[in-house]
Design a protein around this motif. Structure first.
Motif, PDB file in Angstrom:
ATOM      1  N   PHE A 208      -5.929  -0.554   6.075  1.00  0.00           N
ATOM      2  CA  PHE A 208      -6.141   0.835   5.249  1.00  0.00           C
ATOM      3  C   PHE A 208      -6.042   1.885   6.075  1.00  0.00           C
ATOM      4  CE2 PHE A 208      -9.156  -1.685   2.043  1.00  0.00           C
ATOM      5  CZ  PHE A 208      -8.074  -2.261   1.450  1.00  0.00           C
TER       6      PHE A 208
ATOM      7  N   ASP B 147      -5.682   7.516  -5.699  1.00  0.00           N
ATOM      8  CA  ASP B 147      -6.257   8.157  -4.352  1.00  0.00           C
ATOM      9  C   ASP B 147      -6.265   7.080  -3.432  1.00  0.00           C
ATOM     10  OD1 ASP B 147      -9.193   7.033  -4.612  1.00  0.00           O
ATOM     11  OD2 ASP B 147      -8.759   7.764  -6.574  1.00  0.00           O
ATOM     12  N   ALA B 148      -6.541   7.252  -1.930  1.00  0.00           N
ATOM     13  CA  ALA B 148      -6.499   6.147  -1.099  1.00  0.00           C
ATOM     14  C   ALA B 148      -7.468   5.313  -1.469  1.00  0.00           C
ATOM     15  CB  ALA B 148      -6.970   6.835   0.470  1.00  0.00           C
TER      16      ALA B 148
ATOM     17  N   PHE C  10       0.695   3.959  -2.803  1.00  0.00           N
ATOM     18  CA  PHE C  10      -0.054   5.420  -2.301  1.00  0.00           C
ATOM     19  C   PHE C  10       1.190   6.563  -2.571  1.00  0.00           C
ATOM     20  CE2 PHE C  10      -1.437   8.519   0.907  1.00  0.00           C
ATOM     21  CZ  PHE C  10      -2.475   8.677   0.251  1.00  0.00           C
ATOM     22  N   TYR C  11       2.407   5.983  -2.118  1.00  0.00           N
ATOM     23  CA  TYR C  11       3.454   7.133  -2.241  1.00  0.00           C
ATOM     24  C   TYR C  11       4.451   6.936  -3.471  1.00  0.00           C
ATOM     25  CZ  TYR C  11       2.205   7.722   2.767  1.00  0.00           C
ATOM     26  OH  TYR C  11       1.311   7.995   3.822  1.00  0.00           O
TER      27      TYR C  11
ATOM     28  N   LEU D   5       0.869  -1.196   0.075  1.00  0.00           N
ATOM     29  CA  LEU D   5       0.062  -0.107  -0.083  1.00  0.00           C
ATOM     30  C   LEU D   5       0.897   1.039  -0.187  1.00  0.00           C
ATOM     31  CD1 LEU D   5      -2.878  -0.818   2.522  1.00  0.00           C
ATOM     32  CD2 LEU D   5      -3.197  -0.685   0.158  1.00  0.00           C
ATOM     33  N   PHE D   6       1.928   1.054   0.732  1.00  0.00           N
ATOM     34  CA  PHE D   6       2.761   2.274   0.601  1.00  0.00           C
ATOM     35  C   PHE D   6       3.451   2.616  -0.595  1.00  0.00           C
ATOM     36  CE2 PHE D   6       3.722   2.245   5.742  1.00  0.00           C
ATOM     37  CZ  PHE D   6       2.595   3.011   5.985  1.00  0.00           C
TER      38      PHE D   6
ATOM     39  N   CYS E 294      -5.983   3.040  -4.237  1.00  0.00           N
ATOM     40  CA  CYS E 294      -4.730   2.341  -3.695  1.00  0.00           C
ATOM     41  C   CYS E 294      -5.170   1.161  -2.898  1.00  0.00           C
ATOM     42  CB  CYS E 294      -3.786   3.274  -2.809  1.00  0.00           C
ATOM     43  SG  CYS E 294      -3.179   4.578  -3.786  1.00  0.00           S
ATOM     44  N   GLY E 295      -6.310   1.258  -1.905  1.00  0.00           N
ATOM     45  CA  GLY E 295      -6.790   0.280  -1.270  1.00  0.00           C
ATOM     46  C   GLY E 295      -7.204  -0.868  -1.941  1.00  0.00           C
TER      47      GLY E 295
ATOM     48  N   ALA F 186      -3.843   3.137   7.506  1.00  0.00           N
ATOM     49  CA  ALA F 186      -2.347   3.556   7.214  1.00  0.00           C
ATOM     50  C   ALA F 186      -2.440   4.601   6.141  1.00  0.00           C
ATOM     51  CB  ALA F 186      -1.477   2.473   7.105  1.00  0.00           C
ATOM     52  N   ILE F 187      -3.150   4.253   5.289  1.00  0.00           N
ATOM     53  CA  ILE F 187      -3.391   5.562   4.186  1.00  0.00           C
ATOM     54  C   ILE F 187      -4.755   6.271   4.360  1.00  0.00           C
ATOM     55  CG2 ILE F 187      -2.033   4.098   2.656  1.00  0.00           C
ATOM     56  CD1 ILE F 187      -4.330   3.265   1.301  1.00  0.00           C
ATOM     57  N   SER F 188      -4.832   6.574   5.555  1.00  0.00           N
ATOM     58  CA  SER F 188      -5.909   7.333   5.987  1.00  0.00           C
ATOM     59  C   SER F 188      -7.405   7.260   5.251  1.00  0.00           C
ATOM     60  CB  SER F 188      -5.630   8.954   5.583  1.00  0.00           C
ATOM     61  OG  SER F 188      -4.359   9.375   6.164  1.00  0.00           O
TER      62      SER F 188
END
Length: 219
Positions: free
Chosen positions: A161, A84-85, A73-74, A69-70, A88-89, A163-165
């Motif tokens: 999830f 977007d979050a 996402f990043y 995910l990191f 990504c999830g 962790a990515i807000s």
């Protein structure tokens, strides 16, 4: 345990549960598609592509979903790929779940006797018809226990999830505990909602497995 606190938190947990289920279901659907595609490639031993699939499965199964995910996402925005979050999830769940589904489906495909494939060819079926009408129905019945276990596993993995807000169940529980310090009530609701989501899936999976075996599949 304060009942009034629990009642006041219910709407927040309800919204979080809906988001968790929505992202989980979409991610699992994509994981099934990826897993089935990869398992068929492995079953037919497609040159070159089979090696790529094997590498994907090893990387996916041996790295945590949080790390994946990191990276999505990043990492992707740094490569110029906007995301977007929620996307990504879903992508992370599909990437991880695809490898687990691939192994579950592959074991089912390999459990079908080769003589059945040869019999289908002798009746004039092509490769696609043989896979659709002869191999897949039997393979899926054998794969049901592993398939259900993977679905439950992937739904539980949605807990990272936060962790990515993403405002999933875990994020909501941690947020409320940090603000109000009602730890017992928050954890009680967290466990209760996960049980409400996962327990029916486990029960339905067990019933379907028994009925399929009673009908003569998967033996």
């Amino acid at each position: 345990m304060d009942g009034e606190v629990i009642m006041s938190y219910l709407p927040l947990y309800g919204e979080a549960a809906l988001l968790t289920v929505k992202l989980g279901v979409i991610g699992i659907v994509f994981a099934i598609i990826v897993g089935l595609f990869c398992s068929i490639i492995q079953y037919y031993k497609v040159p070159v592509v089979r090696r790529i699939v094997s590498v994907y499965i090893e990387i996916s199964r041996n790295t945590p979903l949080l790390v994946q995910l990191f990276f999505i996402f990043y990492g992707l925005p740094r490569l110029g790929i906007p995301t977007d979050a929620e996307t990504c999830g879903i992508a992370g769940l599909a990437f991880l779940g695809g490898s687990y589904m691939a192994e579950a489906f592959r074991s089912g495909l390999e459990s079908v006797d080769k003589i059945q494939t040869e019999s289908a060819y002798s009746l004039g079926m092509n490769r696609l018809q043989t896979m659709r009408y002869v191999i897949l129905p039997q393979a899926m019945s054998v794969s049901i226990p592993a398939f259900v276990a993977n679905v439950i596993f992937l739904l539980k993995e949605t807990s990272v999830f936060s962790a990515i807000s993403l405002m999933d169940l875990m994020f909501t529980a941690k947020d409320l505990m940090g603000m109000d310090h009602n730890t017992v009530e928050c954890l009680f609701l967290l466990v209760s909602f996960y049980l409400l989501i996962l327990l029916p899936i486990s029960i339905v999976g067990t019933v379907v497995e028994r009925r399929m075996r009673r009908a003569g599949f998967g033996n």
